[in-house]
Design an enzyme around this catalytic site. Structure first.
Site, PDB file in Angstrom:
ATOM      1  CB  SER A   1      -1.052   0.098   1.104  1.00 26.71           C
ATOM      2  OG  SER A   1      -1.224   1.105   1.772  1.00 26.71           O
TER       3      SER A   1
ATOM      4  CE1 TYR B   1      -4.017  -1.678   5.757  1.00 27.95           C
ATOM      5  CE2 TYR B   1      -2.939   0.795   5.117  1.00 27.95           C
ATOM      6  CZ  TYR B   1      -3.560  -0.739   4.558  1.00 27.95           C
ATOM      7  OH  TYR B   1      -3.665  -1.401   3.483  1.00 27.95           O
TER       8      TYR B   1
END
Length: 251
Positions: free
Chosen positions: A144, A157
């Site tokens: 990501s 995250y």
């Protein structure tokens, strides 16, 4: 049997109910893939996902897999590879967590890290060893852009994805010359169930767009793929923004 840089005949999706993972599977089936393994926790959702791919003409099998149970990964995934060579493995599992809640709940924060990083390290190493032993195949790791630089809004995250990204790059270097390869995919904000309810952001993308980028990256033999491609330049700039200024940016 060709590897994934040609046209994969077989695919293992770790995270069998992942919307991105299933979009990749559908795209691969439309090309040449005929055997698909969906690895995930047994559930009606996993069964439905398998039925949907079968309707497209693929032979689909499910296998119980839990990212939070690394002690079982070698046995569970070993059984899949024992059935025959795999051309492509897609590591697609992960959780976003709830940053506001998880900052005050260390156990919840650890669960995010264990799923996104520890579980991925375990499964990634098991699959990489199997691909190396068979002498061909590709491991595609869904990272990501959140891992490029920690942001106040999702640093738990983001930190887990940063670790995963570094691990995947190192693993790719370790496999160089073995016939097996690793491709890291760095999507931005993807409109999925996981992000439903969150405000949309510029350069947001879809599972189908990520699937197209995966296919193109495999054909090109890419090591890293950004989705959309413009994020590469955006993140290159953000990495060099001074920290006091970065704190004030609406990111």
């Amino acid at each position: 049997m060709k590897d994934a840089f040609g046209a994969p005949q077989s695919l293992l999706v770790l995270g069998g109910t992942s919307e991105i993972g299933l979009a990749v599977a559908r795209r691969m089936i439309a090309r040449r893939t005929r055997t698909v393994w969906l690895a995930g926790r047994p559930s009606p959702e996993l069964d439905t996902a398998a039925d949907g791919l079968r309707a497209l003409g693929a032979e689909v099998r499910t296998v119980p897999f839990d990212a939070l149970d690394p002690a079982a990964h070698e046995e569970v995934l070993g059984k899949v590879f024992a059935e025959g060579d795999l051309d492509l493995v897609l590591l697609a599992f992960g959780v976003l967590g709830d940053q506001a809640n998880d900052e005050g709940d260390p156990a919840a924060a650890v669960r995010v890290a264990q799923t996104n990083y520890t579980g991925a390290v375990s499964a990634g190493l098991v699959c990489a060893t199997a691909l190396q032993n068979q002498g061909h195949g590709s491991l595609v790791v869904l990272s990501s852009v959140a891992g490029e630089r920690a942001r106040r809004s999702n640093f738990i995250y983001g930190s887990s994805k940063a670790g995963l990204d570094a691990f995947a790059q190192g693993l790719g270097d370790a496999l160089h010359g073995t016939g097996a390869r690793v491709m890291v995919v760095r999507p931005g904000f993807v409109r999925t169930r996981m992000t439903s309810g969150l405000p949309d952001v510029p350069l947001a993308t879809t599972p189908e767009a990520v699937a197209l980028a995966v296919e193109q990256g495999l054909r090109r033999g890419s090591d890293v793929v950004w989705v959309p491609g413009a994020l590469r330049m955006v993140m290159a700039a953000l990495r060099h923004v001074p920290r006091p200024l970065f704190r004030r940016l609406p990111v």
